[in-house]
Write a protein that holds these residues in place. Structure first.
Motif, PDB file in Angstrom:
ATOM      1  N   SER A 176       7.837  33.887 -59.317  1.00 24.72           N
ATOM      2  CA  SER A 176       8.712  33.966 -59.571  1.00 24.72           C
ATOM      3  C   SER A 176       9.261  32.155 -60.185  1.00 24.72           C
ATOM      4  N   CYS A 177       9.541  31.743 -58.586  1.00 24.31           N
ATOM      5  CA  CYS A 177       9.763  30.383 -58.878  1.00 24.31           C
ATOM      6  C   CYS A 177       8.934  29.544 -59.474  1.00 24.31           C
ATOM      7  N   LYS A 178       9.379  28.452 -60.066  1.00 24.01           N
ATOM      8  CA  LYS A 178       8.372  27.627 -60.980  1.00 24.01           C
ATOM      9  C   LYS A 178       8.260  25.812 -60.623  1.00 24.01           C
ATOM     10  N   SER A 179       9.152  26.346 -59.599  1.00 30.71           N
ATOM     11  CA  SER A 179       9.363  24.158 -58.966  1.00 30.71           C
ATOM     12  C   SER A 179       9.962  24.085 -57.246  1.00 30.71           C
ATOM     13  N   PHE A 180      10.128  23.272 -56.539  1.00 26.58           N
ATOM     14  CA  PHE A 180      10.102  23.728 -55.145  1.00 26.58           C
ATOM     15  C   PHE A 180      11.923  23.596 -55.461  1.00 26.58           C
ATOM     16  N   ARG A 181      12.849  22.978 -56.124  1.00 27.48           N
ATOM     17  CA  ARG A 181      14.330  22.913 -56.611  1.00 27.48           C
ATOM     18  C   ARG A 181      14.016  24.513 -56.496  1.00 27.48           C
ATOM     19  N   CYS A 182      13.496  25.133 -56.985  1.00 28.22           N
ATOM     20  CA  CYS A 182      14.138  27.147 -56.965  1.00 28.22           C
ATOM     21  C   CYS A 182      13.948  27.483 -55.649  1.00 28.22           C
ATOM     22  N   LEU A 183      12.706  27.341 -55.607  1.00 32.04           N
ATOM     23  CA  LEU A 183      12.506  27.857 -53.869  1.00 32.04           C
ATOM     24  C   LEU A 183      13.335  27.119 -52.857  1.00 32.04           C
ATOM     25  N   VAL A 184      13.834  25.909 -52.910  1.00 27.89           N
ATOM     26  CA  VAL A 184      15.295  25.816 -52.082  1.00 27.89           C
ATOM     27  C   VAL A 184      16.307  27.154 -52.119  1.00 27.89           C
ATOM     28  N   PHE A 192      15.688  39.561 -51.395  1.00 30.20           N
ATOM     29  CA  PHE A 192      14.890  39.701 -50.025  1.00 30.20           C
ATOM     30  C   PHE A 192      13.455  38.981 -50.526  1.00 30.20           C
ATOM     31  N   ASP A 193      13.344  38.266 -50.306  1.00 28.31           N
ATOM     32  CA  ASP A 193      11.957  37.341 -50.346  1.00 28.31           C
ATOM     33  C   ASP A 193      11.476  36.725 -48.718  1.00 28.31           C
ATOM     34  N   ASP A 194       9.664  36.749 -48.514  1.00 32.22           N
ATOM     35  CA  ASP A 194       9.544  36.312 -46.996  1.00 32.22           C
ATOM     36  C   ASP A 194       9.945  35.101 -46.990  1.00 32.22           C
ATOM     37  N   CYS A 195      10.639  35.083 -45.591  1.00 30.87           N
ATOM     38  CA  CYS A 195      10.747  33.503 -45.068  1.00 30.87           C
ATOM     39  C   CYS A 195      11.526  32.235 -46.341  1.00 30.87           C
ATOM     40  N   LYS A 196      12.419  33.227 -46.945  1.00 33.58           N
ATOM     41  CA  LYS A 196      13.115  32.749 -47.944  1.00 33.58           C
ATOM     42  C   LYS A 196      13.910  30.840 -48.098  1.00 33.58           C
ATOM     43  N   ASP A 197      14.586  30.690 -46.472  1.00 37.14           N
ATOM     44  CA  ASP A 197      14.477  29.389 -46.269  1.00 37.14           C
ATOM     45  C   ASP A 197      13.820  28.744 -46.075  1.00 37.14           C
ATOM     46  N   CYS A 198      12.037  29.189 -45.831  1.00 39.00           N
ATOM     47  CA  CYS A 198      11.491  28.074 -44.731  1.00 39.00           C
ATOM     48  C   CYS A 198      11.274  26.764 -46.300  1.00 39.00           C
ATOM     49  N   PHE A 199      11.541  26.887 -47.239  1.00 38.97           N
ATOM     50  CA  PHE A 199      11.360  25.502 -48.474  1.00 38.97           C
ATOM     51  C   PHE A 199      11.533  24.330 -47.733  1.00 38.97           C
ATOM     52  N   ASP A 200      13.038  24.853 -47.798  1.00 40.01           N
ATOM     53  CA  ASP A 200      14.066  24.292 -47.891  1.00 40.01           C
ATOM     54  C   ASP A 200      14.204  23.121 -45.658  1.00 40.01           C
ATOM     55  N   ILE A 201      13.265  22.318 -46.269  1.00 38.77           N
ATOM     56  CA  ILE A 201      12.801  21.452 -44.913  1.00 38.77           C
ATOM     57  C   ILE A 201      13.516  19.786 -44.898  1.00 38.77           C
ATOM     58  N   LEU A 202      15.046  19.702 -45.734  1.00 37.47           N
ATOM     59  CA  LEU A 202      15.812  18.853 -46.042  1.00 37.47           C
ATOM     60  C   LEU A 202      16.864  18.578 -45.038  1.00 37.47           C
ATOM     61  N   ASP A 203      17.499  17.319 -44.808  1.00 35.52           N
ATOM     62  CA  ASP A 203      18.074  17.669 -43.268  1.00 35.52           C
ATOM     63  C   ASP A 203      19.192  18.704 -43.831  1.00 35.52           C
ATOM     64  N   GLY A 204      19.975  19.090 -42.795  1.00 31.99           N
ATOM     65  CA  GLY A 204      20.361  19.686 -41.966  1.00 31.99           C
ATOM     66  C   GLY A 204      20.142  21.413 -42.315  1.00 31.99           C
ATOM     67  N   SER A 262      -2.657  26.551 -38.994  1.00 33.12           N
ATOM     68  CA  SER A 262      -2.003  27.579 -39.410  1.00 33.12           C
ATOM     69  C   SER A 262      -2.351  28.787 -39.979  1.00 33.12           C
ATOM     70  N   THR A 263      -2.270  30.152 -40.388  1.00 35.34           N
ATOM     71  CA  THR A 263      -2.524  31.521 -41.081  1.00 35.34           C
ATOM     72  C   THR A 263      -1.655  31.475 -41.917  1.00 35.34           C
ATOM     73  N   THR A 264      -1.220  31.761 -43.043  1.00 34.13           N
ATOM     74  CA  THR A 264      -0.444  32.214 -44.305  1.00 34.13           C
ATOM     75  C   THR A 264      -0.509  32.723 -45.184  1.00 34.13           C
ATOM     76  N   MET A 265      -0.347  33.483 -46.039  1.00 30.95           N
ATOM     77  CA  MET A 265      -0.149  34.568 -46.968  1.00 30.95           C
ATOM     78  C   MET A 265       0.952  33.919 -47.903  1.00 30.95           C
ATOM     79  N   ASN A 266       0.732  34.474 -49.502  1.00 30.63           N
ATOM     80  CA  ASN A 266       1.445  33.846 -50.570  1.00 30.63           C
ATOM     81  C   ASN A 266       2.291  34.305 -50.910  1.00 30.63           C
ATOM     82  N   LEU A 267       3.219  34.717 -50.165  1.00 31.05           N
ATOM     83  CA  LEU A 267       4.104  36.199 -50.390  1.00 31.05           C
ATOM     84  C   LEU A 267       5.352  35.770 -51.585  1.00 31.05           C
ATOM     85  N   ASN A 268       5.112  35.376 -52.746  1.00 32.94           N
ATOM     86  CA  ASN A 268       5.576  35.470 -54.101  1.00 32.94           C
ATOM     87  C   ASN A 268       6.388  33.839 -53.722  1.00 32.94           C
TER      88      ASN A 268
END
Length: 391
Positions: A176-184, A192-204, A262-268
């Motif tokens: 559904s997201c088409k960019s990493f900014r959208c994922l963050v 609900f999204d699986d691991c919804k804050d996992c893509f935010d790897i920025l400071d803080g 690491s095992t992983t699935m691509n859930l959205n």
């Protein structure tokens, strides 16, 4: 007299010619009916290659279910080894594997295996993942080229572990997201999204603090504390993270000179691509699959949230024994925030206990973010495969 002899010689020659011709014809007919198609040259058309594959599949698996896709039969049928019987295999043929459950979903399997041989695969990541999660694992191999970004970005440098990759590094059609900014930004979404804050790897970010920031919660083990529990200290070198999300656990371990797959699935979300862009190894594998490692080889296995009460108890039992199998004697299993509800305590604790791990740490606590009335619980445990008599 001479004419009689001439006639006799002519009859003999005719007989030899007929005999030779009939034998040659029989040999040609037998060869064409019993052999599979030869390797097709690069200039052969797609239709010819597909016909060749279908003929070969029919020859090697005459009793195959006619309802199965031709390419599925072509892949899974017994393949004769070029040099005959192989003593290491104890066989003269090889049976390429595909998940037992694949034929149970004929429509999805037919769609997945429908493509031009030597051409482009369908853009069908959601279909492939749905098949895999339902038990068609491993997925059958295909003879086509997968969808990919049209203008991919070059890999990030090795020290860019905490940098968002370029959007061009991902093929986005399945998400559904088409960019990493959208994922963050979706960490702020109420949906609900699986691991919804996992893509935010920025400071803080919470992901940036995970496993390294001090915590008063006894359920939150730190990576450094776990590594100090190894006997001897410094003996954790390689390991596995089951359900690795965006790869942060593997990245933190890499910073400590420990190699984690690491095992992983691509859930959205493009978890596999994101992990690879950070320079750590994603393994596209569900929790149902036997771990692809030899016995007694890994120093550490970690799992956070994935091993929880959504897994059928019998499957969980098999999974825990598989983790025990791949750990070396003295290896560590870090069960990180195993989720369940309080009445299930008597079901899950015996399943964990019966495997044979030694408990180095064992913490049970309540999950209160949705209210105490739900009686939600966590177990965090550091378990060790016995160094001696582990068999």
């Amino acid at each position: 007299m001479d004419s009689s002899r001439s006639h006799h010689r002519f009859s003999n020659l005719l007989y030899l010619f007929v005999l030779l011709f009939s034998n040659l014809l029989t040999f040609l007919l037998f060869s064409s009916s019993s052999s599979s198609c030869p390797p097709c040259p690069s200039s052969t058309t797609t239709a010819t290659v597909a016909a060749c594959a279908t003929t070969a599949a029919s020859a090697s698996s005459s009793n195959a279910d006619a309802s199965l896709p031709a390419e599925f039969v072509a892949f899974t049928s017994a393949q004769p080894l070029p040099f005959g019987h192989n003593p290491n295999m104890g066989s003269a043929e090889i049976h390429p594997p595909a998940g037992l459950a694949c034929p149970r979903f004929p429509d999805d399997l037919a769609a997945f295996m429908s493509y031009p041989v030597n051409g482009s695969c369908p853009d069908d990541e959601p279909l492939a993942q749905r098949l895999l999660l339902r038990g068609c694992e491993p997925l059958p191999r295909r003879r086509c080229r997968p969808a990919a970004p049209p203008d991919p970005a070059a890999p990030s440098p090795p020290d860019a572990l905490w940098t968002l990759p370029p959007d061009r590094s991902v093929h986005w059609s399945a998400y559904s997201c088409k960019s990493f900014r959208c994922l963050v930004d979706r960490r702020r979404s109420p949906s609900f999204d699986d691991c919804k804050d996992c893509f935010d790897i920025l400071d803080g970010s919470r992901e940036r603090r995970r496993w390294v920031a001090p915590s008063d919660n006894p359920l939150d083990f730190s990576i450094d504390d776990v590594l100090l529990a190894a006997d001897p200290v410094g003996s954790v070198r390689i390991g596995l993270d089951i359900g690795g999300g965006s790869g942060t656990f593997a990245v933190r371990m890499r910073e400590r000179n420990v190699t984690i797959v690491s095992t992983t699935m691509n859930l959205n979300g493009p978890f596999s691509s994101f992990m690879a862009a950070r320079g750590v190894v994603p393994l596209y594998l569900s929790v149902s699959q036997r771990l692809p490692f030899f016995d007694n080889t890994l120093d550490l296995v970690h799992s956070m949230h994935v091993l929880s009460n959504w897994i059928p108890t019998t499957l969980l039992h098999f999974t825990l024994f598989d983790i025990y199998r791949v750990l070396r004697p003295g290896g560590l299993f870090w069960l990180d925030h195993f989720f369940f509800v309080e009445p299930q305590m008597g079901e899950y604790v015996p399943v964990i206990d019966c495997v044979g791990f030694k408990k180095l740490r064992w913490e049970v606590g309540r999950k209160l973010d949705r209210g105490p009335e739900l009686r939600e619980m966590y177990i965090s445990a550091l378990l060790q495969k016995p160094l001696k008599n582990s068999w």
